[in-house]
Design an enzyme around this catalytic site. Structure first.
Site, PDB file in Angstrom:
ATOM      1  CD  GLU A   1     -14.941  -6.974  52.051  1.00 27.47           C
ATOM      2  OE1 GLU A   1     -13.951  -7.701  52.096  1.00 27.47           O
ATOM      3  OE2 GLU A   1     -14.911  -5.817  51.604  1.00 27.47           O
TER       4      GLU A   1
ATOM      5  CG  HIS B   1     -13.783  -2.203  49.571  1.00 25.92           C
ATOM      6  ND1 HIS B   1     -13.282  -1.519  50.647  1.00 25.92           N
ATOM      7  CD2 HIS B   1     -13.298  -3.472  49.669  1.00 25.92           C
ATOM      8  CE1 HIS B   1     -12.509  -2.336  51.362  1.00 25.92           C
ATOM      9  NE2 HIS B   1     -12.503  -3.532  50.782  1.00 25.92           N
TER      10      HIS B   1
HETATM   11  C1  PEP Z   1     -10.840  -6.016  51.928  1.00 23.31           C
HETATM   12  O1  PEP Z   1     -10.050  -5.153  51.550  1.00 23.31           O
HETATM   13  O2  PEP Z   1     -11.865  -6.229  51.290  1.00 23.31           O
HETATM   14  C2  PEP Z   1     -10.523  -6.787  53.124  1.00 23.31           C
HETATM   15  C3  PEP Z   1     -11.353  -7.694  53.518  1.00 23.31           C
HETATM   16  O3  PEP Z   1      -9.344  -6.476  53.775  1.00 23.31           O
HETATM   17  P1  PEP Z   1      -8.624  -7.371  54.886  1.00 23.31           P
HETATM   18  O4  PEP Z   1      -8.608  -8.792  54.390  1.00 23.31           O
HETATM   19  O5  PEP Z   1      -7.272  -6.796  55.010  1.00 23.31           O
HETATM   20  O6  PEP Z   1      -9.423  -7.268  56.145  1.00 23.31           O
END
Ligand code: PEP
Length: 239
Positions: free
Chosen positions: A164, A94
């Site tokens: 992400e 992450h």
């Molecule tokens: C995450 O923690 O992986 C994430 C995507 O956070 P958020 O949805 O708050 O952007």
């Protein structure tokens, strides 16, 4: 290992460093799951034994795992320990771990190896910074992260990739739907081995944008941070 092809989509709640015993009890009283979708709740390790699961579509997930399997490594939790706690999924790499705990691709890969060996599905997180995006380096960054983080043993049955964009996490910003679709397609076409791999989108997913994001053809579900802490919102996202 869970058969990922059983599900139309996969939604993962990442509670991060949040929650307490009362929160967990109330959360599961209100959580409303649907049989075609795979729902995974990733809590802090201390709460894993309190999470509720079923064999069909509700699973427990961890947020990290040790690179080590056993020994004098104070504070660590191994993949085998997670498997004994009936954990079926584990986030690795992450961006918060990469940023705050200096986690590198080589250790992310080792964690994924350990998880696969213990029949836990690693959810390998990749994503570019805003600077990389502005310099049109998104694909270069992702290619490097994926080739350096995914073990040789990874395949579409035992591994998930979560795209992400770092600049989208917790900011309320998201890429355009076209950009998400393009990146997911790029990831799936990087290597013939990944054609069928599940790629989740994460970064400011909310009840107002989740249906559209999840309807994109190369999106197999979402990784949800902030909005997963409000069970009513999470119910809307997974509905
Ligand atoms: C995450 O923690 O992986 C994430 C995507 O956070 P958020 O949805 O708050 O952007």
């Amino acid at each position: 290992m869970i058969n990922l092809s059983n599900f139309s989509s996969i939604f993962i709640a990442n509670w991060k460093l949040n929650g307490n015993i009362e929160f967990i009890d109330q959360y599961y009283q209100k959580l409303s799951i649907n049989s075609e979708k795979c729902i995974v709740i990733c809590s802090p390790n201390i709460f894993l034994s309190r999470l509720i699961s079923n064999p069909n579509n509700l699973f427990k997930g961890a947020q990290d795992v040790s690179t080590y399997n056993q020994g004098a490594f104070t504070g660590e939790v191994s993949a085998h320990m997670l498997s004994e706690e009936n954990i079926k999924f584990c986030l690795v790499g992450h961006s918060e771990r990469r940023q705050h705990f200096n986690e590198e691709n080589s250790s992310i890969k080792q964690k994924a190896i350990n998880l696969i060996e213990n029949k836990i599905i690693p959810v390998i997180c990749v994503g570019e910074t805003l600077e990389a995006k502005e310099n049109k380096l998104t694909k270069t960054v992702l290619k490097k992260q994926i080739s350096n983080c995914l073990p040789e043993t990874a395949n579409f049955q035992n591994t998930i990739i979560a795209y992400e964009p770092i600049w989208a996490i917790g900011t309320g910003l998201t890429p355009t739907f076209e950009e998400i679709e393009e990146v997911h397609s790029y990831i799936k076409n990087l290597n013939p081995k990944f054609n069928q791999i599940k790629v989740l989108y994460g970064g400011s997913v909310k009840s107002s944008n989740s249906a559209k994001i999840n309807s994109l053809s190369n999106v197999d579900g979402c990784l949800v941070g902030g909005a997963s802490l409000e069970v009513d919102d999470f119910n809307l996202i997974i509905s």
